[in-house]
Design an enzyme around this catalytic site. Sequence first.
Site, PDB file in Angstrom:
ATOM      1  N   GLU A  14       0.841  -1.206   0.000  1.00 20.53           N
ATOM      2  CA  GLU A  14       0.000   0.000   0.000  1.00 20.53           C
ATOM      3  C   GLU A  14       0.876   1.256   0.000  1.00 20.53           C
ATOM      4  O   GLU A  14       0.496   2.291  -0.546  1.00 20.53           O
ATOM      5  CB  GLU A  14      -0.890   0.032   1.253  1.00 20.53           C
ATOM      6  CG  GLU A  14      -1.968  -1.033   1.319  1.00 20.53           C
ATOM      7  CD  GLU A  14      -2.648  -1.105   2.693  1.00 20.53           C
ATOM      8  OE1 GLU A  14      -3.818  -1.527   2.736  1.00 20.53           O
ATOM      9  OE2 GLU A  14      -2.034  -0.763   3.719  1.00 20.53           O
ATOM     10  N   THR A  91      -6.078   0.702   2.652  1.00 19.99           N
ATOM     11  CA  THR A  91      -7.177   0.244   1.810  1.00 19.99           C
ATOM     12  C   THR A  91      -8.343  -0.191   2.689  1.00 19.99           C
ATOM     13  O   THR A  91      -8.190  -0.388   3.894  1.00 19.99           O
ATOM     14  CB  THR A  91      -6.722  -0.921   0.910  1.00 19.99           C
ATOM     15  OG1 THR A  91      -6.219  -1.955   1.753  1.00 19.99           O
ATOM     16  CG2 THR A  91      -5.655  -0.472  -0.070  1.00 19.99           C
ATOM     17  N   LYS A 174     -14.757  -0.272   5.654  1.00 20.80           N
ATOM     18  CA  LYS A 174     -14.454  -1.379   6.581  1.00 20.80           C
ATOM     19  C   LYS A 174     -12.985  -1.737   6.416  1.00 20.80           C
ATOM     20  O   LYS A 174     -12.550  -2.119   5.329  1.00 20.80           O
ATOM     21  CB  LYS A 174     -15.333  -2.583   6.244  1.00 20.80           C
ATOM     22  CG  LYS A 174     -14.971  -3.854   7.007  1.00 20.80           C
ATOM     23  CD  LYS A 174     -15.861  -5.026   6.596  1.00 20.80           C
ATOM     24  CE  LYS A 174     -15.492  -6.296   7.357  1.00 20.80           C
ATOM     25  NZ  LYS A 174     -14.324  -6.992   6.798  1.00 20.80           N
ATOM     26  N   MET A 176      -8.927  -2.467   8.912  1.00 22.25           N
ATOM     27  CA  MET A 176      -8.376  -3.245  10.024  1.00 22.25           C
ATOM     28  C   MET A 176      -7.395  -2.511  10.953  1.00 22.25           C
ATOM     29  O   MET A 176      -6.755  -3.168  11.781  1.00 22.25           O
ATOM     30  CB  MET A 176      -7.707  -4.511   9.465  1.00 22.25           C
ATOM     31  CG  MET A 176      -8.681  -5.422   8.749  1.00 22.25           C
ATOM     32  SD  MET A 176      -7.930  -6.871   8.006  1.00 22.25           S
ATOM     33  CE  MET A 176      -7.396  -7.758   9.450  1.00 22.25           C
ATOM     34  N   GLU A 177      -7.256  -1.199  10.805  1.00 22.63           N
ATOM     35  CA  GLU A 177      -6.310  -0.495  11.686  1.00 22.63           C
ATOM     36  C   GLU A 177      -6.806   0.827  12.261  1.00 22.63           C
ATOM     37  O   GLU A 177      -6.335   1.280  13.313  1.00 22.63           O
ATOM     38  CB  GLU A 177      -4.986  -0.188  10.932  1.00 22.63           C
ATOM     39  CG  GLU A 177      -4.083  -1.361  10.668  1.00 22.63           C
ATOM     40  CD  GLU A 177      -4.456  -2.102   9.395  1.00 22.63           C
ATOM     41  OE1 GLU A 177      -5.135  -1.479   8.528  1.00 22.63           O
ATOM     42  OE2 GLU A 177      -4.106  -3.285   9.254  1.00 22.63           O
ATOM     43  N   ASP A 200     -12.276  -3.556  -2.328  1.00 24.24           N
ATOM     44  CA  ASP A 200     -13.259  -4.624  -2.529  1.00 24.24           C
ATOM     45  C   ASP A 200     -14.644  -4.196  -2.061  1.00 24.24           C
ATOM     46  O   ASP A 200     -14.786  -3.370  -1.162  1.00 24.24           O
ATOM     47  CB  ASP A 200     -12.831  -5.897  -1.777  1.00 24.24           C
ATOM     48  CG  ASP A 200     -12.526  -5.635  -0.320  1.00 24.24           C
ATOM     49  OD1 ASP A 200     -11.468  -5.070  -0.023  1.00 24.24           O
ATOM     50  OD2 ASP A 200     -13.376  -5.972   0.522  1.00 24.24           O
TER      51      ASP A 200
END
Length: 235
Positions: A14, A91, A174, A176-177, A200
């Site tokens: 990323e 992302t 949505k 994760m960090e 996605d």
Amino acid sequence: MSKRILIIMAMAAEARPVIDQLGLRELPANPQLTSHFPRFQGEFAGKEIVISLNGKSTEYGVDRIGTEFAALNTQSAIVELAPELIINAGTCGAFSADADIADIITSDQPVVYHDHRVPLEGFDRFAMGAYPTAYCPEYFQGIEHKLGVVTTGNSLDMPDIDRQWIRQNQGMAKEMECAAVAATAHLYGIDFLPIKSVTDHIDIELDNVEQFLNNLSKASQKLSETLIRVLTNIN
Ligand code: ADE
């Protein structure tokens, strides 16, 4: 003195486009830290920029995605660099009605968790979190972007209970960090801003993993272009 901006990113893939496009140099590892976070530094548009990565797991050889290493990365970078603004760039997944692949999502609303469920008085709100963002329209002047809730959990998939929570909180991005980075920034009283690019759609049949891998490069490129324009706009 130029403004010091810290950018926390989880995955090397990323971050690679923006590191290259800004011409940042890798900092030597801090000898006092046994498990260092790869850091890249440079000047851009009159600001001092450091990108700090979660780094790779020595055991599994993959990027240390997720909240634990995001919080550790952010805390150690705050202590070492004393930034004035922290950006979490990365992302995310999104509902197909909300955003297209590679669209940019940022937020003027608190960042929350969708997988911390503790149904006990007081702990319920603590677990979900509500960490502030320092969104300024001027930062995104001339940049196409969407404003919505960024919602964090430690899984790439989306069981029904997570979907319910995301819907209930009107989550748009949505990932994760973000909540872990925002919580750490908040702990130290430092302004925080999320910038996410969609890899996605979380509501279509095609497997998230396949979509994520197919779109990672395109989304990371868009993320890099956007970061460079936001860094230019920040005063
Ligand atoms: N990062 C990119 N896509 C994601 C998804 N669907 N869930 C969690 N994190 C993501």
